[in-house]
Design a protein around this motif. Structure first.
Motif, mmCIF file in Angstrom:
data_model
loop_
_atom_site.group_PDB
_atom_site.id
_atom_site.type_symbol
_atom_site.label_atom_id
_atom_site.label_comp_id
_atom_site.label_asym_id
_atom_site.label_seq_id
_atom_site.Cartn_x
_atom_site.Cartn_y
_atom_site.Cartn_z
ATOM 1 N N PRO A 122 0.829 -1.218 0.000
ATOM 2 C CA PRO A 122 0.000 0.000 0.000
ATOM 3 C C PRO A 122 0.863 1.267 0.000
ATOM 4 O O PRO A 122 2.078 1.196 0.149
ATOM 5 C CB PRO A 122 -0.770 -0.119 1.315
ATOM 6 C CG PRO A 122 0.116 -0.926 2.207
ATOM 7 C CD PRO A 122 0.884 -1.866 1.312
ATOM 8 N N ILE A 123 0.196 2.435 -0.168
ATOM 9 C CA ILE A 123 0.939 3.706 -0.079
ATOM 10 C C ILE A 123 0.369 4.575 1.043
ATOM 11 O O ILE A 123 0.515 5.784 1.043
ATOM 12 C CB ILE A 123 0.930 4.491 -1.416
ATOM 13 C CG1 ILE A 123 -0.490 4.771 -1.906
ATOM 14 C CG2 ILE A 123 1.732 3.771 -2.486
ATOM 15 C CD1 ILE A 123 -0.558 5.874 -2.960
ATOM 16 N N ASN A 124 -0.280 3.899 2.027
ATOM 17 C CA ASN A 124 -0.925 4.656 3.098
ATOM 18 C C ASN A 124 0.050 5.566 3.853
ATOM 19 O O ASN A 124 -0.312 6.659 4.274
ATOM 20 C CB ASN A 124 -1.626 3.693 4.080
ATOM 21 C CG ASN A 124 -0.675 2.671 4.674
ATOM 22 O OD1 ASN A 124 0.158 2.109 3.956
ATOM 23 N ND2 ASN A 124 -0.771 2.433 5.959
ATOM 24 N N PRO A 161 9.878 1.933 7.868
ATOM 25 C CA PRO A 161 10.771 2.833 7.112
ATOM 26 C C PRO A 161 10.650 2.603 5.604
ATOM 27 O O PRO A 161 11.544 2.063 4.962
ATOM 28 C CB PRO A 161 12.163 2.454 7.640
ATOM 29 C CG PRO A 161 12.034 1.062 8.137
ATOM 30 C CD PRO A 161 10.613 0.872 8.567
ATOM 31 N N THR A 162 9.519 3.008 5.050
ATOM 32 C CA THR A 162 9.251 2.791 3.617
ATOM 33 C C THR A 162 10.233 3.617 2.767
ATOM 34 O O THR A 162 10.454 4.808 3.042
ATOM 35 C CB THR A 162 7.787 3.144 3.270
ATOM 36 O OG1 THR A 162 7.689 3.427 1.862
ATOM 37 C CG2 THR A 162 7.276 4.369 4.007
ATOM 38 N N VAL A 163 10.764 2.971 1.731
ATOM 39 C CA VAL A 163 11.808 3.606 0.929
ATOM 40 C C VAL A 163 11.210 4.702 0.040
ATOM 41 O O VAL A 163 11.562 5.883 0.157
ATOM 42 C CB VAL A 163 12.551 2.552 0.063
ATOM 43 C CG1 VAL A 163 13.580 3.230 -0.842
ATOM 44 C CG2 VAL A 163 13.223 1.518 0.956
ATOM 45 N N THR A 164 10.275 4.321 -0.853
ATOM 46 C CA THR A 164 9.710 5.352 -1.725
ATOM 47 C C THR A 164 8.860 6.338 -0.920
ATOM 48 O O THR A 164 8.742 7.507 -1.294
ATOM 49 C CB THR A 164 8.871 4.736 -2.875
ATOM 50 O OG1 THR A 164 7.990 3.768 -2.323
ATOM 51 C CG2 THR A 164 9.747 4.083 -3.924
HETATM 52 C C1 UD1 Z 1 11.514 -0.043 -2.550
HETATM 53 C C2 UD1 Z 1 12.309 -0.548 -3.734
HETATM 54 C C3 UD1 Z 1 12.152 -2.066 -3.867
HETATM 55 C C4 UD1 Z 1 12.509 -2.757 -2.543
HETATM 56 C C5 UD1 Z 1 11.762 -2.126 -1.385
HETATM 57 C C6 UD1 Z 1 12.204 -2.662 -0.022
HETATM 58 C C7 UD1 Z 1 12.284 1.355 -5.226
HETATM 59 C C8 UD1 Z 1 11.812 1.945 -6.495
HETATM 60 N N1 UD1 Z 1 11.826 0.131 -4.923
HETATM 61 O O1 UD1 Z 1 10.147 -0.330 -2.811
HETATM 62 O O2 UD1 Z 1 13.032 -2.510 -4.894
HETATM 63 O O3 UD1 Z 1 12.179 -4.113 -2.629
HETATM 64 O O4 UD1 Z 1 11.950 -0.704 -1.362
HETATM 65 O O5 UD1 Z 1 13.578 -2.474 0.131
HETATM 66 O O6 UD1 Z 1 13.089 1.946 -4.530
HETATM 67 N N2 UD1 Z 1 4.401 -0.241 3.213
HETATM 68 C C9 UD1 Z 1 3.217 0.081 3.813
HETATM 69 N N3 UD1 Z 1 2.660 1.317 3.562
HETATM 70 C C10 UD1 Z 1 3.254 2.219 2.745
HETATM 71 C C11 UD1 Z 1 4.471 1.885 2.132
HETATM 72 C C12 UD1 Z 1 5.023 0.651 2.393
HETATM 73 O O7 UD1 Z 1 2.648 -0.722 4.551
HETATM 74 O O8 UD1 Z 1 2.705 3.310 2.567
HETATM 75 C C13 UD1 Z 1 5.020 -1.565 3.462
HETATM 76 C C14 UD1 Z 1 5.117 -2.410 2.200
HETATM 77 O O9 UD1 Z 1 3.927 -3.128 1.956
HETATM 78 C C15 UD1 Z 1 6.278 -3.315 2.540
HETATM 79 C C16 UD1 Z 1 7.181 -2.428 3.395
HETATM 80 O O10 UD1 Z 1 6.371 -1.356 3.832
HETATM 81 O O11 UD1 Z 1 5.857 -4.412 3.304
HETATM 82 C C17 UD1 Z 1 8.385 -1.861 2.685
HETATM 83 O O12 UD1 Z 1 7.978 -1.266 1.465
HETATM 84 P P1 UD1 Z 1 8.689 0.010 0.829
HETATM 85 O O13 UD1 Z 1 9.964 0.290 1.541
HETATM 86 O O14 UD1 Z 1 7.693 1.105 0.710
HETATM 87 O O15 UD1 Z 1 9.017 -0.511 -0.650
HETATM 88 P P2 UD1 Z 1 9.007 0.371 -1.941
HETATM 89 O O16 UD1 Z 1 9.430 1.752 -1.600
HETATM 90 O O17 UD1 Z 1 7.757 0.170 -2.697
#
Ligand code: UD1
Length: 418
Positions: A122-124, A161-164
């Motif tokens: 998700p992107i929450n 710690p979400t990356v994007t």
């Molecule tokens: C980025 C990378 C991807 C890598 C991932 C984890 C890019 C373009 N992609 O993806 O290659 O596999 O980091 O290292 O850089 N989550 C939430 N809510 C949110 C956002 C994330 O619950 O709003 C959760 C996701 O479902 C997941 C975890 O957080 O379980 C990590 O995700 P995230 O770090 O956001 O991955 P991406 O940024 O999509």
């Protein structure tokens, strides 16, 4: 559709150049939207994901041109605010345009990325962060509509710690009114690289690479000229290939300091990894050992993007490994395909138990996502006989001509049309 045909059992020898990091390039391309002028990204790999984001930027009104192996992105005439479903559905990272668009234009409408092969994703947290900065967020018709006359600095504590998410919020905060503090921020090298680029654009950011980011918003940013960091996942994939296939290879243009947790495990698996200096790294397969346990976690932990490839490495040999996936909830799709090649793997919840086998046997297998594809290629290189990996478009999203690089190292691998 393209497929790769691999005849296994060849040793890997020689040098290989590592390209720029896909996961650094994508946010940097989105960052070009923050300035009204032409930004220059150097040394850009030819990847499907880079093309997709280029199309999205053009759709928004930017001018995107190749330039001597790099990209020129002119965002002066950006007038669109909408990232349509057709472009977002093929690449989740399209969501990276959200922060820059809201920050510079006060509005963005981005299709929700939806489900994805490796979990719900998700992107929450991106949206909660923007709301904390005063944005109004409306979800309707599969789109997220975000508006804010001007974003305000805020204190944001991320659940994960979400990356994007960290990248989106850092870009948004760069143009906000006041100071933003992001706690539990992602510490990935790609986040740090984006911060360095934003700072060169005039942003005021402290703490990049740590869990707390402090960003003082400014009124405007200037275009950049930036060379992204090398791709640690491409480097790690080739290192795992060398470890698995009687290798002695040298990576050129690789950052070993971005691969610490992976290198610890690779050495446990018997590989000899030597920093030759000047971003050159030698990897020799050494005395192979299976039975290396690992769990993925956010940087600086073991990267989830290397989990599938490391599993391929653990499939052949003696010993039992437990591989636990803690970042994504459904990232074991490569297991059933590896099993078709003779691997002995049992999955229970978030853990896979991999019992090493004496030999893998070539088979027809199907790529299911980007890093799973890489794992199948590695298994094919080590297997007896021929392996055909179909649906290579997954691989092409994130690896530039992997078969050409492996071929130059001595692998027998060719791309065919099916
Ligand atoms: C980025 C990378 C991807 C890598 C991932 C984890 C890019 C373009 N992609 O993806 O290659 O596999 O980091 O290292 O850089 N989550 C939430 N809510 C949110 C956002 C994330 O619950 O709003 C959760 C996701 O479902 C997941 C975890 O957080 O379980 C990590 O995700 P995230 O770090 O956001 O991955 P991406 O940024 O999509």
């Amino acid at each position: 559709m393209d497929a790769l045909v691999i005849e296994g059992g060849r040793p890997l020898r020689g040098s290989v150049q590592i390209g720029a990091a896909k996961n650094a390039v994508l946010p940097l391309m989105a960052a070009a939207l923050l300035a009204g002028g032409e930004s220059h990204l150097r040394r850009i790999p030819k990847l499907a994901d880079v093309r997709t984001l280029g199309l999205l930027l053009e759709h928004l009104g930017a001018r995107v041109r190749p330039d001597n192996g790099g990209l020129l992105i002119d965002a002066a005439a950006v007038d669109g605010r909408e990232a349509p479903y057709e472009l977002v559905k093929t690449m989740r990272a399209s969501v990276l345009v959200l922060g820059p668009l809201v920050a510079r234009f006060g509005r963005a409408r981005v299709s929700l990325p939806g489900g994805c092969a490796i979990g719900a994703r998700p992107i929450n947290l991106h949206l909660k962060g923007l709301e904390a900065m005063g944005a109004e967020v409306v979800l309707e018709h599969g789109y997220v509509d975000v508006r804010a006359l001007r974003l305000r600095g805020a204190r944001i504590v991320l659940d994960i710690p979400t990356v994007t998410g960290t990248e989106n919020l850092m870009m948004a905060a760069a143009l906000a009114d006041g100071t933003t503090v992001i706690e539990n921020a992602a510490r990935e090298p790609e986040v740090e690289d984006l911060a360095a680029c934003l700072i060169a654009m005039g942003a005021r950011i402290r703490g990049a690479g740590s869990a707390v980011l402090e960003i003082d918003g400014v009124d405007a940013l200037i275009p950049f000229d930036h060379t992204p960091i090398p791709d640690r996942i491409e480097a790690g994939t080739l290192m795992a290939a060398a470890a698995l296939c009687d290798g002695d290879i040298t990576l050129v243009g690789a950052r070993l300091d971005h691969l610490d947790a992976f290198v610890v495990k690779l050495r446990e698996a018997g590989a000899e990894v030597t920093d030759l200096g000047g971003q050159r790294v030698r990897v020799v397969s050494g005395q192979r050992r299976c039975g290396v346990d690992l769990r993925t976690s956010p940087h600086p932990g073991f990267p989830t993007d290397m989990q599938a490839q490391f599993m391929a490495l653990m499939c052949k040999g003696t010993g039992t490994s437990v591989i636990t996936e803690k970042v994504f909830e459904n990232r074991f799709m490569h297991v059933s395909e590896l099993s078709r090649m003779g691997a002995d793997i049992t999955v229970e919840g978030a853990s896979a138990m991999v019992r090493g086998v004496a030999q893998l046997s070539g088979a027809r297998v199907m790529a299911t996502d980007l890093r799973a594809s890489a794992a199948l290629v590695l298994a094919g290189l080590a297997a007896e006989g021929a392996t055909t990996v179909s649906r290579v478009y997954h691989l092409d999203r994130g690896y530039e001509a992997l078969e050409v690089k492996l071929g130059a190292l001595g692998a027998q691998i060719e791309r065919i049309k099916e």
